[in-house]
Design a protein around this motif. Structure first.
Motif, PDB file in Angstrom:
ATOM      1  N   ASP A   1       7.588   6.214  -5.106  1.00 35.23           N
ATOM      2  CA  ASP A   1       8.484   5.891  -3.997  1.00 35.23           C
ATOM      3  C   ASP A   1       8.535   4.387  -3.773  1.00 35.23           C
ATOM      4  O   ASP A   1       9.609   3.808  -3.534  1.00 35.23           O
ATOM      5  CB  ASP A   1       8.020   6.579  -2.708  1.00 35.23           C
ATOM      6  CG  ASP A   1       8.169   8.088  -2.747  1.00 35.23           C
ATOM      7  OD1 ASP A   1       9.133   8.567  -3.369  1.00 35.23           O
ATOM      8  OD2 ASP A   1       7.329   8.784  -2.160  1.00 35.23           O
ATOM      9  N   ALA A   2       7.373   3.732  -3.824  1.00 35.09           N
ATOM     10  CA  ALA A   2       7.316   2.286  -3.597  1.00 35.09           C
ATOM     11  C   ALA A   2       8.117   1.539  -4.651  1.00 35.09           C
ATOM     12  O   ALA A   2       8.857   0.592  -4.333  1.00 35.09           O
ATOM     13  CB  ALA A   2       5.862   1.819  -3.598  1.00 35.09           C
TER      14      ALA A   2
ATOM     15  N   ILE B   1       1.411  -3.086  -6.458  1.00 31.29           N
ATOM     16  CA  ILE B   1       0.868  -2.065  -5.562  1.00 31.29           C
ATOM     17  C   ILE B   1      -0.637  -2.275  -5.517  1.00 31.29           C
ATOM     18  O   ILE B   1      -1.311  -2.212  -6.551  1.00 31.29           O
ATOM     19  CB  ILE B   1       1.234  -0.652  -6.044  1.00 31.29           C
ATOM     20  CG1 ILE B   1       2.739  -0.434  -5.871  1.00 31.29           C
ATOM     21  CG2 ILE B   1       0.443   0.403  -5.274  1.00 31.29           C
ATOM     22  CD1 ILE B   1       3.219   0.926  -6.349  1.00 31.29           C
TER      23      ILE B   1
ATOM     24  N   HIS C   1       1.692  -0.962   4.815  1.00 26.65           N
ATOM     25  CA  HIS C   1       1.060   0.314   4.479  1.00 26.65           C
ATOM     26  C   HIS C   1       2.066   1.457   4.598  1.00 26.65           C
ATOM     27  O   HIS C   1       1.720   2.574   4.977  1.00 26.65           O
ATOM     28  CB  HIS C   1      -0.134   0.571   5.399  1.00 26.65           C
ATOM     29  CG  HIS C   1      -1.349  -0.246   5.068  1.00 26.65           C
ATOM     30  ND1 HIS C   1      -1.324  -1.616   4.981  1.00 26.65           N
ATOM     31  CD2 HIS C   1      -2.633   0.120   4.804  1.00 26.65           C
ATOM     32  CE1 HIS C   1      -2.546  -2.068   4.685  1.00 26.65           C
ATOM     33  NE2 HIS C   1      -3.345  -1.030   4.564  1.00 26.65           N
ATOM     34  N   THR C   2       3.320   1.155   4.254  1.00 22.09           N
ATOM     35  CA  THR C   2       4.392   2.144   4.360  1.00 22.09           C
ATOM     36  C   THR C   2       5.078   2.425   3.027  1.00 22.09           C
ATOM     37  O   THR C   2       6.038   3.200   2.990  1.00 22.09           O
ATOM     38  CB  THR C   2       5.474   1.658   5.351  1.00 22.09           C
ATOM     39  OG1 THR C   2       6.096   0.489   4.810  1.00 22.09           O
ATOM     40  CG2 THR C   2       4.891   1.350   6.718  1.00 22.09           C
ATOM     41  N   SER C   3       4.638   1.782   1.950  1.00 19.93           N
ATOM     42  CA  SER C   3       5.313   1.805   0.649  1.00 19.93           C
ATOM     43  C   SER C   3       6.655   1.095   0.680  1.00 19.93           C
ATOM     44  O   SER C   3       7.411   1.167  -0.295  1.00 19.93           O
ATOM     45  CB  SER C   3       5.525   3.245   0.130  1.00 19.93           C
ATOM     46  OG  SER C   3       4.294   3.890  -0.086  1.00 19.93           O
TER      47      SER C   3
ATOM     48  N   ASP D   1      -3.445  -0.793  -3.628  1.00 19.89           N
ATOM     49  CA  ASP D   1      -4.138   0.158  -2.765  1.00 19.89           C
ATOM     50  C   ASP D   1      -5.631  -0.153  -2.726  1.00 19.89           C
ATOM     51  O   ASP D   1      -6.214  -0.667  -3.679  1.00 19.89           O
ATOM     52  CB  ASP D   1      -3.896   1.581  -3.259  1.00 19.89           C
ATOM     53  CG  ASP D   1      -2.505   2.076  -2.901  1.00 19.89           C
ATOM     54  OD1 ASP D   1      -2.166   2.040  -1.704  1.00 19.89           O
ATOM     55  OD2 ASP D   1      -1.750   2.461  -3.810  1.00 19.89           O
TER      56      ASP D   1
ATOM     57  N   ARG E   1       4.295   8.619   1.231  1.00 20.78           N
ATOM     58  CA  ARG E   1       5.067   8.082   0.114  1.00 20.78           C
ATOM     59  C   ARG E   1       4.145   7.597  -1.004  1.00 20.78           C
ATOM     60  O   ARG E   1       3.122   6.978  -0.766  1.00 20.78           O
ATOM     61  CB  ARG E   1       5.997   6.967   0.593  1.00 20.78           C
ATOM     62  CG  ARG E   1       7.182   7.496   1.389  1.00 20.78           C
ATOM     63  CD  ARG E   1       8.202   6.420   1.697  1.00 20.78           C
ATOM     64  NE  ARG E   1       7.789   5.561   2.775  1.00 20.78           N
ATOM     65  CZ  ARG E   1       8.025   5.775   4.066  1.00 20.78           C
ATOM     66  NH1 ARG E   1       8.673   6.873   4.436  1.00 20.78           N
ATOM     67  NH2 ARG E   1       7.634   4.933   4.980  1.00 20.78           N
ATOM     68  N   SER E   2       4.561   7.849  -2.217  1.00 20.01           N
ATOM     69  CA  SER E   2       3.752   7.635  -3.410  1.00 20.01           C
ATOM     70  C   SER E   2       4.046   6.273  -4.034  1.00 20.01           C
ATOM     71  O   SER E   2       4.995   5.579  -3.638  1.00 20.01           O
ATOM     72  CB  SER E   2       4.075   8.722  -4.431  1.00 20.01           C
ATOM     73  OG  SER E   2       5.426   8.563  -4.874  1.00 20.01           O
ATOM     74  N   PRO E   3       3.259   5.867  -5.058  1.00 19.83           N
ATOM     75  CA  PRO E   3       3.614   4.665  -5.814  1.00 19.83           C
ATOM     76  C   PRO E   3       5.026   4.735  -6.398  1.00 19.83           C
ATOM     77  O   PRO E   3       5.739   3.731  -6.415  1.00 19.83           O
ATOM     78  CB  PRO E   3       2.547   4.635  -6.909  1.00 19.83           C
ATOM     79  CG  PRO E   3       1.350   5.263  -6.270  1.00 19.83           C
ATOM     80  CD  PRO E   3       1.910   6.371  -5.425  1.00 19.83           C
TER      81      PRO E   3
ATOM     82  N   HIS F   1       0.834  -1.209   0.000  1.00 15.85           N
ATOM     83  CA  HIS F   1       0.000   0.000   0.000  1.00 15.85           C
ATOM     84  C   HIS F   1       0.866   1.254   0.000  1.00 15.85           C
ATOM     85  O   HIS F   1       1.949   1.294   0.590  1.00 15.85           O
ATOM     86  CB  HIS F   1      -0.918   0.012   1.223  1.00 15.85           C
ATOM     87  CG  HIS F   1      -1.931  -1.080   1.217  1.00 15.85           C
ATOM     88  ND1 HIS F   1      -3.190  -0.926   0.681  1.00 15.85           N
ATOM     89  CD2 HIS F   1      -1.873  -2.354   1.667  1.00 15.85           C
ATOM     90  CE1 HIS F   1      -3.867  -2.056   0.812  1.00 15.85           C
ATOM     91  NE2 HIS F   1      -3.083  -2.938   1.395  1.00 15.85           N
ATOM     92  N   THR F   2       0.329   2.294  -0.641  1.00 10.59           N
ATOM     93  CA  THR F   2       0.989   3.593  -0.697  1.00 10.59           C
ATOM     94  C   THR F   2       0.033   4.652  -0.150  1.00 10.59           C
ATOM     95  O   THR F   2      -1.018   4.334   0.418  1.00 10.59           O
ATOM     96  CB  THR F   2       1.369   3.953  -2.149  1.00 10.59           C
ATOM     97  OG1 THR F   2       0.178   4.303  -2.872  1.00 10.59           O
ATOM     98  CG2 THR F   2       2.050   2.781  -2.852  1.00 10.59           C
TER      99      THR F   2
END
Length: 619
Positions: A69-70, A98, A364-366, A100, A65-67, A51-52
Motif C-alpha cells: 500500500d505504501a 520503508i 505511521h500511516t503508510s 519499520d 496498510r501494508s508495504p 512506517h507501515t
C-alpha cells in the motif's frame, strides 16, 4: 557475438549509406549532452522514513496498510480507506525508504492475526484483548513504554522466526516495486533506541537489494542495547560479510533530552578522534525536519535568528518522562551540533557531526504526504477528521495541532536507482525541505563572481569551479575569501520565495563557537537594516478561505555571495536556508474543510523552507 557464418549473406552497404549511418550515430550520441554529464541535473524527491503495519506502534494505533500500500501511494496510485476516503499524492515520489521498527518487527500484526506462539505470553494476551476491544492507542502507549525501558515480553525479543519471514516478504515487495529510472524502493529499517524514553532512533538505509539485505535481520535494541556504537559495529560487520553498503540517519534529536549530539560517547568519555571518525563514517546525514517538529535551530540557542522558532517541539522526550530543560537543548539541534563538531575537529582532527541535512515524514500511516493541504497525520487515529487539532491535555504531550506536515528529502543523484541515490546521500549532496519541492543548488569556491549566474549551465560551472553542498574546502589561497554560488526556484504548486540566507558557524582558537545569519538575496525592494535584517515579506493568506496569492515574493532567487568576515585560519561551515512567503498551514485547511473554529494559539500560516547540506572550510 559476430555471426561469421552469415557474414557473407549480409546486404551490402554503400559508402553513402555508411556515411549516413555514421552521421546518425554521431548525432544520436551528441544531441543530448545531459545524458553524458557526470553531474546530477535535477533533484530526486523522496521520503526516507515511512512506517507501515509492520511497525508495532503503527498497527497498535489502528494502521492496517501494508508495504505494498505504501509503495502504491508513493508512486501516485489511489488507495481508499475503510471510511471511504481517497488517499492520493498530488505528485508521486521518486524514491521511498520503508523504515519499520526493528523492535517487534511485524509482531503486533501477528498478534492481531492470532499467532499462537505469541499468545502464550500473558502480556501479549492482554494486549490482544485490548486490541480486540478497540483500545489500540493504549496498547501503542504501553508498547512504546516497554520498548523504551527494555521491558518488551521475552517472546517478542525471541520472535526471530516470525521476524525473519516478515522481513523476507518485505524485501521481496521492495524488489518488486523497485523500477530503476522510474521509482526506487530503497531498503531500510529503524533502529529504535530510546533509553528511558530519550530518542536515539536511527533509520538504517541500504544501497543493496533484497539478496544482500536478506543475509541479516534488522538489528533490534534487544540484541544491541541502546548504544549507537553497537549499531555502527553491526553495520561494519554487514559490509564486511556481504560487500554491501549501509548508512544510518538519526532523527528527532529534539526528543533526546540532550543525548543525540552530546559531547561524550556512550560510556560518558569525551569524544575521541576514533569516535568522531566512526560517527561521521556511518551517519553522514541527519533528518532535520519531520512530523514531530523541526530540528534545525532553537530560539534559545540562536537568539539573533528571527526564524529559529519554527515548528518547535521542545517538551519532554518520547514518553514524556522528563520535562525539557535549557541545558539539554545544545545536544538536540542541528546547528548547535554543527558548531560543536568544529570544536572536536579542531581538538582531535575529526568531526563527529559532519552531516548533511534531509527531511522526511516519520508517518505511521503508510502515507508519505508532506503537503499542508494533503496532510494525513502521524497515526491512523490522526488521519483527516474533525477535531484532530485539539489538545491532548496530558502533561509533556504535544497537542494535535502541533504536529507538522513535514518533510521531504531532496537528493542530487545522477540516476534514479539505489546506487546513485545512496551515493548522493553518502557524499551529502542532499537537502531538506519542510514539504514544498523547492529546487536549491549550492556551490562553494574561491573564484565565483556574479557573472557566473548568467551561465546557461550553472551546475556544470559550479562543479568545475568549486564543490557542491556537502563538500569540503581547505587551505584558502592567500588573500582570497570563500564565495558561495546559490540558486533557488519555487515549488510550482507552492508559495513564491521570500529570501535566501546563509547560516555560518565557526570556532575560534579558544574553542568558542559563533554563528551569524546573512540575508543574501530577497524579493521586492526591501533594504537591509544596519544590523543586516530585512523587513517581513508580507502576508497574502486568507485564513478563512485557506488560500494565498503569489503577488509578493519571487519565483527564483540567485546570488554569488562572498563571506565578508572570512578568516582563513578558522574552522567554519556554511549552509543555505531558503524561505517561502507565508502560506496556509494544514490547520487552516482543516478549519475550512470541517467548519471548525480553533483556539488563538493554533498557527494558521507557515513559512515553508529548505535547508541545504553544509559546506565545511578547514584551514
Amino acid at each position: 557475438m559476430i555471426d561469421r557464418q552469415n557474414e557473407k549473406k549480409a546486404t551490402p552497404v554503400t559508402f553513402a549509406q555508411r556515411g549516413l549511418a555514421m552521421l546518425t550515430i554521431f548525432y544520436c550520441v551528441s544531441f543530448s549532452p545531459a545524458l553524458a554529464a557526470a553531474e546530477p541535473q535535477q533533484p530526486l524527491w523522496g521520503d526516507t522514513h515511512l512506517h507501515t503495519a509492520l511497525s508495532g506502534d503503527a498497527v497498535a494505533y489502528g494502521l492496517l496498510r501494508s508495504p505494498a500500500d505504501a509503495y502504491n501511494i508513493a508512486t501516485g496510485k489511489r488507495v481508499t480507506t475503510p471510511e471511504g476516503q481517497i488517499i492520493q499524492l498530488t505528485r508521486p515520489l521518486d524514491f521511498l525508504v520503508i523504515a519499520d521498527h526493528a523492535e517487534g518487527y511485524g509482531l503486533v500484526k501477528a498478534i492481531i492475526d492470532g499467532n499462537q506462539k505469541l499468545l502464550k505470553d500473558p502480556v501479549i494476551r492482554r494486549w490482544a484483548g485490548m486490541l480486540e476491544a478497540g483500545k489500540n492507542a493504549l496498547v501503542g502507549q504501553e508498547m512504546i513504554q516497554a520498548q523504551s525501558t527494555g521491558n518488551l515480553p521475552d517472546v517478542i525479543k525471541d520472535g526471530q522466526d516470525i521476524t525473519r519471514g516478515l522481513w523476507l516478504d518485505m524485501l521481496k515487495t521492495a524488489d518488486a516495486y523497485n523500477q530503476p529510472g522510474e521509482f526506487t524502493a530503497m531498503i531500510g529499517f529503524e533502529w529504535s533506541a530510546a533509553p528511558q524514553g530519550n530518542n536515539l532512533h536511527r533509520v538504517v538505509v541500504y544501497r543493496d537489494g533484497g539478496d544482500l539485505a536478506a543475509t541479516r535481520l534488522p538489528l533490534d535494541t534487544a540484541v544491541s542495547g541502546m548504544n549507537p556504537e553497537k549499531l555502527w559495529a553491526w553495520m561494519a560487520d554487514y559490509e564486511k560479510e556481504t560487500g554491501g553498503k549501509i548508512l544510518a540517519i538519526p532523527h528527532n534529536a529534539n526528543l533526546s533530552n540532550g543525548q543525540m549530539f552530546q559531547m561524550v560517547d556512550g560510556d560518558g568519555s569525551p569524544l575521541s578522534a576514533s569516535y568522531a571518525s566512526l560517527r561521521a563514517r556511518w551517519e553522514p546525514l541527519v533528518e532535520v525536519t519531520q512530523i514531530k517538529g523541526d530540528g534545525e535551530a532553537h530560539p534559545l540557542l540562536s537568539r539573533n535568528d528571527e526564524f529559529a522558532d519554527f515548528e518547535t517541539w521542545d517538551i519532554g522526550n518520547l514518553i514524556g518522562s522528563r520535562e525539557k530543560s535549557s541545558d539539554m537543548l545544545p545536544g538536540e539541534y542541528a546547528r548547535e551540533a554543527l558548531k560543536n563538531g568544529l570544536i572536536v575537529q579542531q581538538q582531535s582532527g575529526s568531526n563527529p557531526f559532519k552531516f548533511g541535512m534531509i527531511g522526511s515524514t516519520d508517518s505511521h500511516t503508510s502515507v508519505t504526504a508532506s503537503e499542508e493541504n494533503n496532510f494525513w497525520g502521524k497515526f491512523a487515529t490522526t488521519e483527516p477528521h474533525p477535531g484532530r487539532w485539539v489538545k491532548h491535555r496530558k502533561p509533556l504531550q504535544k497537542d494535535g495541532w502541533q504536529y507538522s506536515a513535514s518533510g521531504l528529502a531532496a537528493v542530487w543523484a545522477r540516476d534514479n536507482n539505489r546506487a546513485s541515490i545512496f551515493d548522493a546521500m553518502q557524499r551529502r549532496e542532499v537537502y531538506a525541505t519542510t514539504g514544498p519541492r523547492i529546487t536549491l543548488r549550492l556551490f562553494a569556491g574561491w573564484s565565483f563572481d556574479s557573472s557566473d549566474l548568467t551561465d546557461p549551465d550553472i551546475a556544470s560551472l559550479g562543479y568545475s569551479k568549486g564543490i557542491p553542498m556537502g563538500g569540503d574546502l581547505t587551505a584558502a589561497p592567500a588573500g582570497q575569501s570563500l564565495s558561495l554560488m546559490m540558486t533557488a526556484s519555487k515549488d510550482p504548486q507552492s508559495g513564491n520565495l521570500d529570501r535566501l540566507q546563509v547560516v555560518k558557524g565557526w570556532v575560534d582558537t579558544d574553542n568558542q563557537t559563533f554563528e551569524k545569519i546573512y540575508n543574501v538575496a530577497w524579493s521586492g525592494l526591501r533594504e537591509l537594516t544596519a544590523e543586516g535584517t530585512l523587513p517581513p515579506v508580507g502576508n497574502t493568506v486568507d485564513v478563512a478561505d485557506a488560500s494565498w496569492t503569489n503577488s509578493i515574493g519571487e519565483p527564483q532567487l540567485s546570488v554569488v555571495w562572498t563571506d565578508p568576515d572570512f578568516d582563513s585560519n578558522q574552522h567554519a561551515f556554511y549552509y543555505v536556508r531558503a524561505l517561502e512567503i507565508p502560506t496556509p498551514r494544514w490547520t487552516a485547511y482543516d478549519a475550512k474543510r470541517f467548519g471548525e473554529s480553533m483556539n488563538n494559539e493554533v498557527p494558521m500560516t507557515i513559512q515553508e523552507r529548505a535547508y541545504s547540506s553544509p559546506i565545511w572550510y578547514t584551514p
